[in-house]
Write a protein that holds these residues in place. Structure first.
Motif, PDB file in Angstrom:
ATOM      1  N   LYS A  66      27.247  81.800  36.973  1.00 45.92           N
ATOM      2  CA  LYS A  66      27.084  82.200  35.576  1.00 45.92           C
ATOM      3  C   LYS A  66      28.431  82.394  34.875  1.00 45.92           C
ATOM      4  CE  LYS A  66      25.425  86.162  32.868  1.00 45.92           C
ATOM      5  NZ  LYS A  66      24.741  87.482  32.945  1.00 45.92           N
ATOM      6  N   GLY A  70      33.898  80.523  32.643  1.00 45.82           N
ATOM      7  CA  GLY A  70      34.676  81.228  31.632  1.00 45.82           C
ATOM      8  C   GLY A  70      36.017  81.739  32.117  1.00 45.82           C
ATOM      9  N   ALA A 139      33.634  81.452  22.045  1.00 42.23           N
ATOM     10  CA  ALA A 139      33.425  80.006  22.091  1.00 42.23           C
ATOM     11  C   ALA A 139      34.550  79.226  21.437  1.00 42.23           C
ATOM     12  CB  ALA A 139      32.091  79.661  21.413  1.00 42.23           C
ATOM     13  N   PRO A 191      32.866  77.729  27.267  1.00 41.60           N
ATOM     14  CA  PRO A 191      32.088  78.769  27.958  1.00 41.60           C
ATOM     15  C   PRO A 191      32.876  80.070  27.947  1.00 41.60           C
ATOM     16  CG  PRO A 191      33.121  77.300  29.547  1.00 41.60           C
ATOM     17  CD  PRO A 191      33.377  76.696  28.193  1.00 41.60           C
ATOM     18  N   TYR A 192      32.197  81.184  27.763  1.00 42.85           N
ATOM     19  CA  TYR A 192      32.914  82.448  27.687  1.00 42.85           C
ATOM     20  C   TYR A 192      32.119  83.562  28.364  1.00 42.85           C
ATOM     21  CZ  TYR A 192      29.810  83.505  23.721  1.00 42.85           C
ATOM     22  OH  TYR A 192      28.713  83.731  22.919  1.00 42.85           O
TER      23      TYR A 192
END
Length: 509
Positions: A66, A70, A139, A191-192
């Protein structure tokens, strides 16, 4: 060098024992608890295979998949001002030191930002690169890392989990908390990850991801070992201590909770060998987020300012003042014209609460005030002569912009340092003349001559000074003229004026 472990063969009873132990450990890791014991009853084998869950109990794979996209690696090319001091608080880098750390541990605390030669030595002058870690928080490509990773950066690049390497720029830095904010120059929809909504507790599981020794995308896990650690790295130390293995190059990388939220930024380790021994320190997410918000909007951090010198309330002081407990912050001195002086605070007052919240120590008071914005109104509850009272103070701005380390950089032969942090005296409310000493490196040449925090520098080399740049200019002029020392006229906090000769030997400080 990457070491490999030797595989041992287990058979019969030994193999069964290892398998049982692995099952128990797996259950403990996955859910944070040991599974309830079940009777060892013989059961018939199922007629068809049972599908294994996507991420079995005891696995952090779900969290990692997940958040890992990031997390980035940070690669920096340094300018020529980078020196031995830039790699950590153990040698005074960024105005920080370890004077509060027990002597037996002091030499073990290190910042960790791996240099481009792949060794574990501090970043040296002429060693043109460094690497660390970071994480994307939006983002559009804002990236959080450590100040000491990008300090003196000439260029910055970040490498994403998908292998792309992109240019970035430094938006702002804060040396006091060792936080920096970057912005990826091109692209978007990155992605962050997000900051945690609550602070972790001691014993909570955490996962660290970073770039140790240049090995990007490395995942380690452990627990929160302690909170509120003060390792002497800066004035607002409030570290999380974690036992997830952290090494050089993890600097600036995130520590996640089991919900995949950032709860800390990995910053320092304690180690006799330079490698992980289970003592790592992370800046709490609450602190990081407050700093990042200001860096993002203003490019700098403005902190609240009282204008008092404070000290801890020891047990002896508490008994002398008739206090039941050794808590709070004792006002040692109130500087003229400052918010505290205007509110009526005096030497000998014991500040016990800020806006109704108890204060346990002088350091906690400093952190709370610094965490507030200038102009904020604060109610300070204090004791004076055994009686309680409340003062409402409108905070000023902590004088950081005018503060500058008085140092002289040379083109090829090294660096001359005074070991002083300076600010215009008028700006800190100390005097309308001279330059105030706001920080002293205990190992520097100025400290060796008895210069202390709170002193005023009136003249340098026979010339009056009113700003840190004046001091630097006169020191540089003295050095260029071939003098071995520079003469300063200094006024102490007690009002005594004296001349001090500080050595300009390149080996000093």
């Amino acid at each position: 060098m990457i070491e490999t472990t030797t595989t041992r063969r287990y058979t019969g009873r030994a193999l069964a024992s290892v398998a049982a132990a692995a099952l128990i450990a797996g259950g403990a890791v996955g859910g944070g608890y040991l599974p309830a014991a079940t009777p060892a009853l013989a059961q018939a084998l199922p007629k068809s295979p049972i599908e294994a869950p996507e991420h079995p109990p005891g696995s952090f794979a779900g969290i990692v998949s997940k958040v890992k996209p990031g997390v980035v690696s940070v690669k920096v090319k340094l300018d020529d001002t980078a020196s031995d001091d830039d790699d950590g608080p153990s040698n005074g880098g960024n105005g920080q030191n370890l004077q509060n750390v027990p002597p037996q541990l002091r030499e073990f605390f290190k910042r960790f930002g791996e240099n481009n030669q792949g060794n574990m030595q501090p970043q040296r002058r002429g060693s043109r690169g460094a690497v660390g870690s970071g994480f994307i928080i939006s983002a559009d490509g804002y990236v959080v890392t450590n100040n000491h990773v990008v300090d003196h950066a000439k260029t910055v690049q970040v490498t994403l989990d998908d292998g792309r390497t992109l240019d970035a720029k430094v938006i702002g830095k804060d040396a006091k908390t060792d936080v920096a904010l970057l912005k990826i120059k091109e692209g978007g929809n990155f992605p962050y990850v997000q900051f945690g909504k609550s602070a972790p507790q001691v014993g909570d599981w955490v996962v660290a991801i970073g770039n140790p020794f240049g090995l990007g995308g490395t995942v380690t896990a452990g627990i929160v070992s302690a909170r509120g650690r003060d390792i002497g790295a800066g004035p607002y130390d409030d570290f999380l201590q974690i036992d997830a293995p952290i090494n050089k190059g993890n600097s600036g990388g995130p520590t996640f909770n089991v919900n995949g939220e950032v709860v800390g930024v990995n910053t320092a380790i304690a180690s006799p060998s330079g490698g992980s021994v289970g003592l790592a320190f992370a800046i709490p997410a609450e602190t990081v987020q407050a700093v990042v918000d200001q860096l993002r909007s203003d490019g700098k951090v403005a902190r609240g300012y009282l204008g008092v010198q404070i000290q801890p309330v020891t047990q002896d002081i508490a008994e002398g003042l008739g206090l039941e407990k050794a808590k709070g912050a004792l006002v040692d001195h109130t500087e003229n014209g400052t918010p505290a002086a205007k509110a009526g605070l005096k030497s000998g007052d014991v500040i016990e609460k800020v806006n109704g919240e108890p204060i346990d120590s002088a350091r906690e008071l400093s952190r709370k005030i610094a965490g507030m914005k200038p102009g904020a109104k604060v109610d300070l509850s204090y004791l004076r002569g055994g009686k309680s009272d409340v003062a409402t103070v409108t905070l000023g701005t902590l004088p950081t912009d005018g503060t500058k380390t008085a140092s002289v950089e040379e083109d090829s032969s090294g660096q001359v340092r005074l070991g002083l942090g300076l600010a215009p005296a008028a700006q800190v409310g100390l005097s309308d003349q001279g330059v105030a000493v706001v920080q002293v490196d205990p190992d520097g040449p100025a400290a060796a001559k008895g210069i202390e925090q709170g002193d005023l520098i009136l003249d340098v080399g026979g010339q009056s000074v009113s700003s840190p740049s004046d001091v630097v200019s006169q020191v540089r002029a003295a050095e260029k003229s071939g003098r071995k020392a520079v003469l300063m006229r200094v006024k102490s906090g007690k009002g005594q004026t004296r001349f001090v000769a500080i050595s300009l030997d390149k080996k000093a400080g």
